[in-house]
Design a protein around this motif. Structure first.
Motif, PDB file in Angstrom:
ATOM      1  N   PHE A  55       0.830  -1.201   0.000  1.00 11.45           N
ATOM      2  CA  PHE A  55       0.000   0.000   0.000  1.00 11.45           C
ATOM      3  C   PHE A  55       0.870   1.259   0.000  1.00 11.45           C
ATOM      4  O   PHE A  55       0.637   2.186  -0.785  1.00 11.45           O
ATOM      5  N   ILE A  56       1.878   1.304   0.870  1.00 11.27           N
ATOM      6  CA  ILE A  56       2.696   2.518   0.926  1.00 11.27           C
ATOM      7  C   ILE A  56       3.658   2.613  -0.259  1.00 11.27           C
ATOM      8  O   ILE A  56       4.099   3.707  -0.610  1.00 11.27           O
ATOM      9  N   GLN A  57       3.962   1.482  -0.885  1.00 11.56           N
ATOM     10  CA  GLN A  57       4.755   1.551  -2.112  1.00 11.56           C
ATOM     11  C   GLN A  57       3.938   2.163  -3.243  1.00 11.56           C
ATOM     12  O   GLN A  57       4.447   2.949  -4.043  1.00 11.56           O
ATOM     13  N   GLN A  58       2.653   1.800  -3.293  1.00 17.28           N
ATOM     14  CA  GLN A  58       1.763   2.340  -4.323  1.00 17.28           C
ATOM     15  C   GLN A  58       1.382   3.786  -4.021  1.00 17.28           C
ATOM     16  O   GLN A  58       1.294   4.624  -4.912  1.00 17.28           O
ATOM     17  N   PHE A  59       1.153   4.079  -2.733  1.00 18.71           N
ATOM     18  CA  PHE A  59       0.733   5.420  -2.313  1.00 18.71           C
ATOM     19  C   PHE A  59       1.712   5.951  -1.253  1.00 18.71           C
ATOM     20  O   PHE A  59       1.398   5.971  -0.061  1.00 18.71           O
ATOM     21  N   PRO A  60       2.899   6.355  -1.644  1.00 15.00           N
ATOM     22  CA  PRO A  60       3.909   6.771  -0.664  1.00 15.00           C
ATOM     23  C   PRO A  60       3.560   8.047   0.091  1.00 15.00           C
ATOM     24  O   PRO A  60       4.113   8.305   1.158  1.00 15.00           O
ATOM     25  N   ALA A  66      -5.009  10.184  -2.044  1.00 10.32           N
ATOM     26  CA  ALA A  66      -6.157  11.042  -2.312  1.00 10.32           C
ATOM     27  C   ALA A  66      -6.469  11.124  -3.800  1.00 10.32           C
ATOM     28  O   ALA A  66      -7.637  11.177  -4.201  1.00 10.32           O
ATOM     29  N   ASN A  67      -5.434  11.107  -4.623  1.00  5.37           N
ATOM     30  CA  ASN A  67      -5.615  11.253  -6.069  1.00  5.37           C
ATOM     31  C   ASN A  67      -5.880   9.938  -6.785  1.00  5.37           C
ATOM     32  O   ASN A  67      -6.119   9.928  -7.996  1.00  5.37           O
ATOM     33  N   ALA A  68      -5.835   8.835  -6.063  1.00  7.22           N
ATOM     34  CA  ALA A  68      -5.986   7.517  -6.689  1.00  7.22           C
ATOM     35  C   ALA A  68      -7.447   7.212  -7.006  1.00  7.22           C
ATOM     36  O   ALA A  68      -8.370   7.730  -6.359  1.00  7.22           O
ATOM     37  N   ASP A  69      -7.643   6.362  -7.989  1.00  5.16           N
ATOM     38  CA  ASP A  69      -8.983   5.877  -8.315  1.00  5.16           C
ATOM     39  C   ASP A  69      -9.416   4.872  -7.252  1.00  5.16           C
ATOM     40  O   ASP A  69      -8.601   4.055  -6.801  1.00  5.16           O
ATOM     41  N   GLU A  70     -10.677   4.919  -6.863  1.00  5.61           N
ATOM     42  CA  GLU A  70     -11.160   4.015  -5.818  1.00  5.61           C
ATOM     43  C   GLU A  70     -10.955   2.559  -6.188  1.00  5.61           C
ATOM     44  O   GLU A  70     -10.667   1.723  -5.326  1.00  5.61           O
ATOM     45  N   ALA A  71     -11.100   2.229  -7.465  1.00  2.00           N
ATOM     46  CA  ALA A  71     -10.940   0.834  -7.899  1.00  2.00           C
ATOM     47  C   ALA A  71      -9.539   0.322  -7.573  1.00  2.00           C
ATOM     48  O   ALA A  71      -9.369  -0.841  -7.177  1.00  2.00           O
ATOM     49  N   LEU A  72      -8.523   1.171  -7.736  1.00  2.44           N
ATOM     50  CA  LEU A  72      -7.155   0.758  -7.422  1.00  2.44           C
ATOM     51  C   LEU A  72      -6.973   0.586  -5.922  1.00  2.44           C
ATOM     52  O   LEU A  72      -6.317  -0.352  -5.462  1.00  2.44           O
ATOM     53  N   VAL A  73      -7.566   1.494  -5.138  1.00  2.00           N
ATOM     54  CA  VAL A  73      -7.478   1.385  -3.679  1.00  2.00           C
ATOM     55  C   VAL A  73      -8.088   0.068  -3.219  1.00  2.00           C
ATOM     56  O   VAL A  73      -7.503  -0.663  -2.407  1.00  2.00           O
ATOM     57  N   LEU A  74      -9.262  -0.260  -3.749  1.00  2.00           N
ATOM     58  CA  LEU A  74      -9.936  -1.503  -3.361  1.00  2.00           C
ATOM     59  C   LEU A  74      -9.159  -2.723  -3.841  1.00  2.00           C
ATOM     60  O   LEU A  74      -9.142  -3.760  -3.162  1.00  2.00           O
ATOM     61  N   LYS A  75      -8.512  -2.605  -4.995  1.00  2.09           N
ATOM     62  CA  LYS A  75      -7.725  -3.731  -5.503  1.00  2.09           C
ATOM     63  C   LYS A  75      -6.567  -4.035  -4.563  1.00  2.09           C
ATOM     64  O   LYS A  75      -6.295  -5.204  -4.261  1.00  2.09           O
ATOM     65  N   LEU A  76      -5.899  -3.008  -4.069  1.00  2.00           N
ATOM     66  CA  LEU A  76      -4.793  -3.222  -3.137  1.00  2.00           C
ATOM     67  C   LEU A  76      -5.292  -3.720  -1.786  1.00  2.00           C
ATOM     68  O   LEU A  76      -4.532  -4.306  -1.013  1.00  2.00           O
ATOM     69  N   TRP A  77      -6.557  -3.473  -1.489  1.00  2.00           N
ATOM     70  CA  TRP A  77      -7.158  -3.919  -0.234  1.00  2.00           C
ATOM     71  C   TRP A  77      -7.743  -5.333  -0.361  1.00  2.00           C
ATOM     72  O   TRP A  77      -8.110  -5.947   0.631  1.00  2.00           O
ATOM     73  N   GLU A  78      -7.804  -5.846  -1.569  1.00  2.00           N
ATOM     74  CA  GLU A  78      -8.459  -7.121  -1.836  1.00  2.00           C
ATOM     75  C   GLU A  78      -7.887  -8.223  -0.951  1.00  2.00           C
ATOM     76  O   GLU A  78      -6.685  -8.476  -0.937  1.00  2.00           O
ATOM     77  N   GLY A  79      -8.777  -8.888  -0.192  1.00  2.90           N
ATOM     78  CA  GLY A  79      -8.373  -9.952   0.708  1.00  2.90           C
ATOM     79  C   GLY A  79      -8.304  -9.521   2.160  1.00  2.90           C
ATOM     80  O   GLY A  79      -8.340 -10.365   3.054  1.00  2.90           O
ATOM     81  N   LEU A  80      -8.224  -8.218   2.420  1.00  5.44           N
ATOM     82  CA  LEU A  80      -8.203  -7.725   3.804  1.00  5.44           C
ATOM     83  C   LEU A  80      -9.599  -7.696   4.420  1.00  5.44           C
ATOM     84  O   LEU A  80      -9.746  -7.734   5.640  1.00  5.44           O
ATOM     85  N   GLY A  81     -10.619  -7.592   3.581  1.00  3.89           N
ATOM     86  CA  GLY A  81     -11.982  -7.543   4.088  1.00  3.89           C
ATOM     87  C   GLY A  81     -12.336  -6.206   4.703  1.00  3.89           C
ATOM     88  O   GLY A  81     -11.524  -5.286   4.755  1.00  3.89           O
TER      89      GLY A  81
END
Length: 350
Positions: A55-60, A66-81
């Motif tokens: 997550f911090i590598q993608q969004f340092p 803040a500027n990221a698309d929600e779909a990308l945020v959720l993709k990086l969260w996938e599996g965390l629930g």
């Protein structure tokens, strides 16, 4: 309530020697600490480590998030629930950029006002990042403090949380972040829910429950409501071009994520035809079943394979929430855990 001078000294000394090494303990960046605290809610430490790093590598920076698309945020969260955590955090990041020029606010009330920030997150981030005198009260702290004081207050009640925060205030006037982390670490490693390691506890001499033999009776907590059970049919539909049909959820649970078409088990054939079209051949028996547990409900899913009879697509004109995608492009979409399990199981079976 105990306020013995040796208590904090013994606890912090133990923590400094025995604490687990975690990447978020190697930084003073409030944004990174915030990331870890959001991820650690309802999720085990060992699971969070790799997610945190990605997550911090993608969004340092918080601006990157803040500027990221929600779909990308959720993709990086996938599996965390608990995906509302990711959505709320994403919104809060936008608030920080818009209102505080990208700087996590140091004022506790300003921080608390951000989307998704509750008393625990407020206290954890503010104390660890800025050493502000706020006491964290999570499940571990509830357990430790109730045992130390042989306390019978119902820890499911908000008034008990407030009482614990007040009782812990004297301990967080100095080195608040260290003390808070030490309390949580003690609950995670020593003062565990079952089979606590009391003989190795650095503050055993302060523990009233140990003295009275009531350790396993604390904390007192009202029973949770029984989970509701939902019985679902999921359809894995393929066409003759090697594509599979997916749909985007609009319900509040897992909103915005993608899944295979899923309906209540008692859905009529007429409704299925109306939704999916008449040109589908659906297997008469399920390929397999699985059960997925949420905090408040259980999904009992039976999975059916289906094929298109017509060339190319099903006859129904799907809206924007449904689409055909090549099987190999599955990773470009964010799927909840049960749907990923369905996908993996069917790919292995082929």
């Amino acid at each position: 309530m105990y306020l013995e001078e040796t208590f904090k000294t013994s606890l912090v000394s133990w923590f400094e020697t025995n604490q687990r090494q975690m990447p978020w303990r190697e930084t003073t960046n409030p944004y990174y600490i915030w990331v870890s605290e959001v991820m650690l809610q309802q999720t085990q430490v060992d699971t969070v480590r790799s997610y945190y790093q990605r997550f911090i590598q993608q969004f340092p920076t918080i601006e990157d998030l803040a500027n990221a698309d929600e779909a990308l945020v959720l993709k990086l969260w996938e599996g965390l629930g608990y995906y509302s955590r990711a959505r709320n955090f994403h919104t809060a990041a936008k608030e920080v950029v818009a209102q505080y020029h990208g700087e996590v606010p140091r004022n506790p009330q300003d921080f608390l006002a951000l989307k998704g920030v509750g008393p625990y997150t407020q206290a954890a981030v503010m104390s660890i990042a800025f050493n502000l005198p706020l006491a964290t009260v999570d499940g571990n702290v509830f357990r430790v403090w109730s045992r130390l004081n042989d306390d019978t207050q119902d820890t499911a009640l908000q008034k008990t949380r407030k009482a614990y925060e007040i009782a812990l205030e004297p301990y967080v006037q100095e080195s608040s972040g260290t003390f808070n982390q030490a309390m949580m670490e003690l609950g995670a490693l020593i003062c565990t829910p079952t089979s606590p390691l009391c003989l190795f506890c650095p503050v055993q001499a302060n523990c009233e429950a140990f003295e009275k033999g009531t350790v396993l009776e604390r904390p007192v907590k009202t029973k949770k409501l029984k989970k509701t059970h939902h019985y679902l049919y999921t359809y894995y539909i393929e066409n003759d071009r090697g594509e599979m049909l997916i749909e985007q959820r609009t319900a509040s649970l897992l909103k915005g994520m993608w899944e295979f078409p899923t309906f209540p088990a008692d859905t009529s054939r007429e409704t299925l035809v109306q939704e999916l079209g008449e040109d589908l051949i659906i297997a008469e028996t399920p390929s397999f079943s699985l059960k997925h547990q949420f905090t408040h409900m259980t999904w009992n899913i039976q999975v059916f394979r289906a094929k298109c009879k017509s060339q190319g697509q099903a006859s129904r004109a799907f809206g924007k929430n449904r689409r055909w995608i090549p099987v190999a492009e599955k990773e470009a979409y964010t799927f909840p855990v049960p749907m990923s399990k369905i996908y993996d199981a069917l790919q292995e079976a082929d």
